[in-house]
Design an enzyme around this catalytic site. Structure first.
Site, PDB file in Angstrom:
ATOM      1  N   ARG A   7       8.770 -33.406 -26.299  1.00 59.32           N
ATOM      2  CA  ARG A   7       7.351 -33.532 -26.651  1.00 59.32           C
ATOM      3  C   ARG A   7       6.948 -34.998 -26.735  1.00 59.32           C
ATOM      4  NH1 ARG A   7       3.755 -31.009 -29.579  1.00 59.32           N
ATOM      5  NH2 ARG A   7       2.694 -32.794 -28.660  1.00 59.32           N
ATOM      6  N   GLU A  77      -7.702 -28.908 -25.605  1.00 62.34           N
ATOM      7  CA  GLU A  77      -7.312 -28.393 -26.930  1.00 62.34           C
ATOM      8  C   GLU A  77      -8.485 -27.855 -27.721  1.00 62.34           C
ATOM      9  OE1 GLU A  77      -5.332 -31.433 -29.123  1.00 62.34           O
ATOM     10  OE2 GLU A  77      -3.940 -31.751 -27.480  1.00 62.34           O
ATOM     11  N   ARG A  89      -1.499 -34.988 -25.312  1.00 61.71           N
ATOM     12  CA  ARG A  89      -0.174 -34.476 -25.676  1.00 61.71           C
ATOM     13  C   ARG A  89       0.536 -33.974 -24.423  1.00 61.71           C
ATOM     14  NH1 ARG A  89      -3.669 -33.365 -29.953  1.00 61.71           N
ATOM     15  NH2 ARG A  89      -2.790 -33.600 -32.028  1.00 61.71           N
ATOM     16  N   TYR A 107       6.094 -40.481 -29.714  1.00 58.67           N
ATOM     17  CA  TYR A 107       4.705 -40.525 -30.199  1.00 58.67           C
ATOM     18  C   TYR A 107       4.262 -41.982 -30.238  1.00 58.67           C
ATOM     19  CZ  TYR A 107       5.104 -35.630 -31.111  1.00 58.67           C
ATOM     20  OH  TYR A 107       5.249 -34.286 -30.932  1.00 58.67           O
ATOM     21  N   ARG A 115       3.592 -37.462 -36.203  1.00 58.78           N
ATOM     22  CA  ARG A 115       4.996 -37.188 -36.515  1.00 58.78           C
ATOM     23  C   ARG A 115       5.626 -38.413 -37.179  1.00 58.78           C
ATOM     24  NH1 ARG A 115       7.806 -32.965 -34.158  1.00 58.78           N
ATOM     25  NH2 ARG A 115       9.376 -33.700 -35.623  1.00 58.78           N
TER      26      ARG A 115
END
Ligand code: DC
Length: 344
Positions: A7, A77, A89, A107, A115
């Site tokens: 991610r 989103e 993202r 990130y 995060r």
């Protein structure tokens, strides 16, 4: 080969094609580099972006950096109030031998706030929470540490553990010379299970055993002894060196971690604090008298605030929250917000 998902997220400065593509390229390159990914092993990439990004699909960046033969999808989103703005993202699925625990999710920029556990892992971000007994420190610290994946260090438990040792060995907790002599026989160690502290006295788990009214009373006497404080101070600083911590106690912001990134001082009216302690005791089926519990808290406050070394007091740069009329969740939310604002 295993299949793993990686991610990442990044925020952009301007809703322009150049800015969207450039930032997405940077994010993808960083994920690929940090995880040693071979581009031909990428199975698919899913992007999502906030509704305020309209000038280009982030997916364009994939082709630009030479990823040409994997499936790509780009989604918009949900537009949630107060969520991070201008954010892209990504989730990359890849064939790789990388172990799950070694995956580096990335990130960048403001997206670090999403995060903090990952983004801050190397820097040792410290949150100091001080305040008198019953102000809500430990309950709130547990919630916050879980939410942010920090470890929660309950320094009061360390003083309680030394107190337990003294009571078990008939040592007078106010006898500075005797207590100091015994310190070399007291080994305290901490382990963190899901971020929550377990405390060991000479290799025996005493996490529950130290929560009695007798230990509460004597711990504030033990806490006045300089050799005890010195021993624990070293341990407390060492833990904070290597981890992101929420550390609660009486002198964390003033003495243990004077450079903590965030300092909170929790307080509440004496009757509210007494009520909370009584509820805790009732939950454990312990007998108690309201007035005695109230007086016990007042006595401990006095001992903690008036001792010579490292007394309980607000650090000048701390933020005070009076929790009297707030729920633990309201307090936790307030502190989480402050922490996220302080994460660069
Ligand atoms: O937070 P607690 O009730 O578990 O703390 C037990 C005692 O330890 C308390 O009376 C004060 C002392 N203490 C301290 O002096 N310094 C700390 N950092 C934490 C606790």
């Amino acid at each position: 080969m295993n299949i793993c998902s990686i991610r990442g997220a990044i925020t952009i400065e301007e809703n322009t094609k150049e800015n969207i593509v450039m930032n997405t390229e940077n994010l993808l390159n960083e994920i690929i580099e940090k995880n040693n990914i071979e581009k031909q092993n990428i199975i698919n990439i899913i992007f999502s972006s906030t509704k305020d990004i309209t000038k280009a699909y982030p997916a364009i960046a994939t082709r630009n950096i030479g990823i040409t033969d994997c499936a790509i999808m780009c989604l918009q989103e949900m537009d949630v109030e107060e969520s991070l703005k201008m954010c892209i993202r990504v989730m990359i699925t890849v064939n790789s031998n990388i172990k799950k625990q070694n995956i580096k999710h990335i990130y960048l920029k403001d997206a670090k706030k999403l995060r903090p556990d990952i983004s801050l892992a190397k820097s040792g971000f410290a949150v100091a929470i001080d305040g008198p007994a019953g102000s809500g420190k430990s309950t709130v610290s547990k919630i916050i540490s879980k939410e942010l994946s920090f470890i929660y260090v309950d320094t009061g438990a360390m003083f309680r553990t030394i107190t337990l040792y003294c009571l078990q060995n008939n040592i007078d907790c106010s006898d500075e010379t005797k207590v100091s002599k015994e310190l070399e026989n007291i080994d305290i160690s901490l382990e963190f299970e899901n971020g929550i502290q377990q405390i060991y006295l000479n290799n025996i788990n005493v996490t529950e055993k130290i929560r009695t009214q007798e230990i509460s009373k004597n711990a504030s006497i033990i806490a006045q002894i300089s050799s005890v404080r010195e021993k624990l101070l070293k341990m407390q600083r060492k833990i904070a060196e290597n981890s992101n911590v929420i550390m609660d106690g009486r002198d964390i912001g003033t003495n243990v971690l004077p450079n903590a990134n965030v300092k909170i001082y929790l307080d509440a009216d004496i009757d509210e604090r007494t009520k909370r302690r009584c509820e805790e005791l009732a939950m454990k089926n312990e007998t108690f008298e309201y007035n005695k519990v109230r007086q016990g808290i007042i006595d401990r406050d006095n001992a903690d605030k008036n001792r010579k070394i490292a007394p309980l007091k607000k650090a000048d740069d701390s933020i005070t929250i009076n929790t009297t009329n707030l729920s633990i969740y309201e307090v936790s939310e307030m502190i989480i917000k402050i922490i996220k604002e302080n994460i660069k």
